[in-house]
Enzyme design. Sequence first.
Site, PDB file in Angstrom:
ATOM      1  CE  LYS A 297      -4.372  -2.006   1.331  1.00 39.24           C
ATOM      2  NZ  LYS A 297      -5.384  -2.235   2.364  1.00 39.24           N
ATOM      3  NE  ARG A 332      -7.598  -8.632   0.519  1.00 39.14           N
ATOM      4  CZ  ARG A 332      -7.198  -7.756  -0.402  1.00 39.14           C
ATOM      5  NH1 ARG A 332      -6.253  -6.889  -0.123  1.00 39.14           N
ATOM      6  NH2 ARG A 332      -7.763  -7.759  -1.595  1.00 39.14           N
TER       7      ARG A 332
HETATM    8  C1  7PM Z   1      -5.405  -0.204  -4.733  1.00 45.80           C
HETATM    9  C2  7PM Z   1      -5.309   0.169  -3.409  1.00 45.80           C
HETATM   10  C3  7PM Z   1      -5.880  -1.432  -5.110  1.00 45.80           C
HETATM   11  C4  7PM Z   1      -5.687  -0.713  -2.448  1.00 45.80           C
HETATM   12  C5  7PM Z   1      -6.239  -2.320  -4.142  1.00 45.80           C
HETATM   13  C6  7PM Z   1      -6.163  -1.930  -2.831  1.00 45.80           C
HETATM   14  C7  7PM Z   1      -8.034  -4.659   1.891  1.00 45.80           C
HETATM   15  C8  7PM Z   1      -9.030  -5.461   1.391  1.00 45.80           C
HETATM   16  C9  7PM Z   1      -8.242  -4.239  -0.198  1.00 45.80           C
HETATM   17  C10 7PM Z   1      -7.714  -4.718   3.287  1.00 45.80           C
HETATM   18  C11 7PM Z   1      -9.403  -6.394   3.467  1.00 45.80           C
HETATM   19  C12 7PM Z   1      -5.426  -3.986  -1.874  1.00 45.80           C
HETATM   20  C13 7PM Z   1      -6.438  -2.883  -1.746  1.00 45.80           C
HETATM   21  N1  7PM Z   1      -7.531  -3.909   0.886  1.00 45.80           N
HETATM   22  N2  7PM Z   1      -9.714  -6.330   2.166  1.00 45.80           N
HETATM   23  N3  7PM Z   1      -9.152  -5.182   0.088  1.00 45.80           N
HETATM   24  N4  7PM Z   1      -8.435  -5.604   4.014  1.00 45.80           N
HETATM   25  N5  7PM Z   1     -10.072  -7.235   4.264  1.00 45.80           N
HETATM   26  O1  7PM Z   1      -4.256  -3.704  -1.567  1.00 45.80           O
HETATM   27  O2  7PM Z   1      -6.858  -4.006   3.822  1.00 45.80           O
HETATM   28  O3  7PM Z   1      -5.735  -5.078  -2.322  1.00 45.80           O
HETATM   29  S1  7PM Z   1      -8.069  -3.554  -1.766  1.00 45.80           S
END
Ligand code: 7PM
Length: 358
Positions: A297, A332
Site C-alpha cells: 500500500k 492479506r
Molecule cells: C489499490 C489500493 C488497489 C488498495 C487495491 C487496494 C483490503 C481489502 C483491499 C484490506 C481487506 C489492496 C487494496 N484492501 N480487504 N481489500 N483488508 N479485508 O491492496 O486491507 O488489495 S483492496
Amino acid sequence: MATRTLLRPTGFVDSPFGHDGKVARLAGGLNWFAAVELLTIEGQRRVASELIAVAEVESRLDDQLARQWQALTAARPPLQLGERTVRLDQPQVMGILNVTPDSFSDGGRFSGSHDAAIAGADMTAAGAAIIDVGGESTRPGSSPVWEGDEIDRVVPVIRQLAGGGAAISIDTRKGEVARVAVGAGARLVNDVSALTYDPRLADVTAAAGVPIVLMHHQGDPQTMQDNPRYGDVLVEVYLWLEERIAAAEAAGIARERILVDPGFGFGKSVAHNLELMNGLAIFHSLGCPLVLGASRKRTIGALSNEAPADQRLGGSIALALKAVEQGAHIVRVHDVPETAQALRVWRGLRDQALTPRT
Ligand code: 7PM
C-alpha cells in the site's frame, strides 16, 4: 457527556513462564502481554489514558470492561470454511488474487481465468490458507464495476480453485456476486464496505452461513483518499467496527462468523495508518478474529522514497510482522511465499520463547 473505557493491550513479553497472574494471552494467539492501556473516551475521542499492570486489571473491571477483557483474552475458535478448518491460534496468510483488468499490482498479468487459477495454486503451495478472489478494484479513485462483469471474472477462477488446498474468499461488496461465488465454492466473504454498500449482502451471507470480514473505510473508493479526517482514528475505527458487528448480527450473521479489519489505507492518511498499526491490538477487545491488509500500500511508498507498488515487499513484510506481533490472526498479502517465510521465522522465535526450559 457519557464516558466509557476501551482496553488496549501493551507491554508484550517473550513468555508467560514464571509470571503467573501478571501476564495474559492475547486473543488465543502466540503473544503475551503484561500491561493494558485504559482509554477513557468521551463521544469519539480519548480524554484520558492510564497504563495498568495485568495483575491489577481484575480490580478495575466493571461489567462492560469485564466483557472486553474476556473478548481480548479468549481463544478464537478455528474458522470453519466449508470442509476446511483454518486455525487461528497461529497467524495465517490470505493471498490476494485480483482478477481485474486494472488491478494495481497484477495489472494485465492475468489474461484469463487459467492464469489466475495457476497463481492461486502457487499461493496455496507457498502457504496461503485462504485465497481472496476479487473482480472489482476498490483502489483509491476507482469506479464501481457492473456485477455481471464481476461475476464473469471471479466465477471461473473460484471453480478451478475451490477443490484445492486453500479456502476461497470472495472479495466483493455486492450480494449477487457473493451469492454466485458461494455457489461456485467460495466459503468466506471479504467486504471492504462492511455491509454498507449493498443491503442484500448481509442476507446472502446470513443465508449461506459463511463467515464475513467487515472492513473499516471512510468515504467511497473514488474520493476516500482526498482528505481523510479523524478526531481520534484508533477510537473512531474501533467504535465504527463495533457498530458494524452489531448491524451484521442484527441481519442474522452469527457473531462467531464475523471477522474485523481496520482497513489500512481506506480513507486514511499515512499518519492515520501508522497510528492504527501501533495501536492494532485494541481491536481484539471486539472479540472477533482480526484481519489486516497493508500489502504494497501507498503508506509504504510514502515511507520509502515513493517506491512503486512492485517495490514494496520489504515494507509489506515489516507491516505483516507488526500486525502478527499484535495478534492479527490473518494477514492479506500479495507476496505469499515471502510473507509465509517471514511468518515461519517469526513462529520459530515465538515457539522457542514458549517452550519451557527443561
Ligand atoms: C489499490 C489500493 C488497489 C488498495 C487495491 C487496494 C483490503 C481489502 C483491499 C484490506 C481487506 C489492496 C487494496 N484492501 N480487504 N481489500 N483488508 N479485508 O491492496 O486491507 O488489495 S483492496
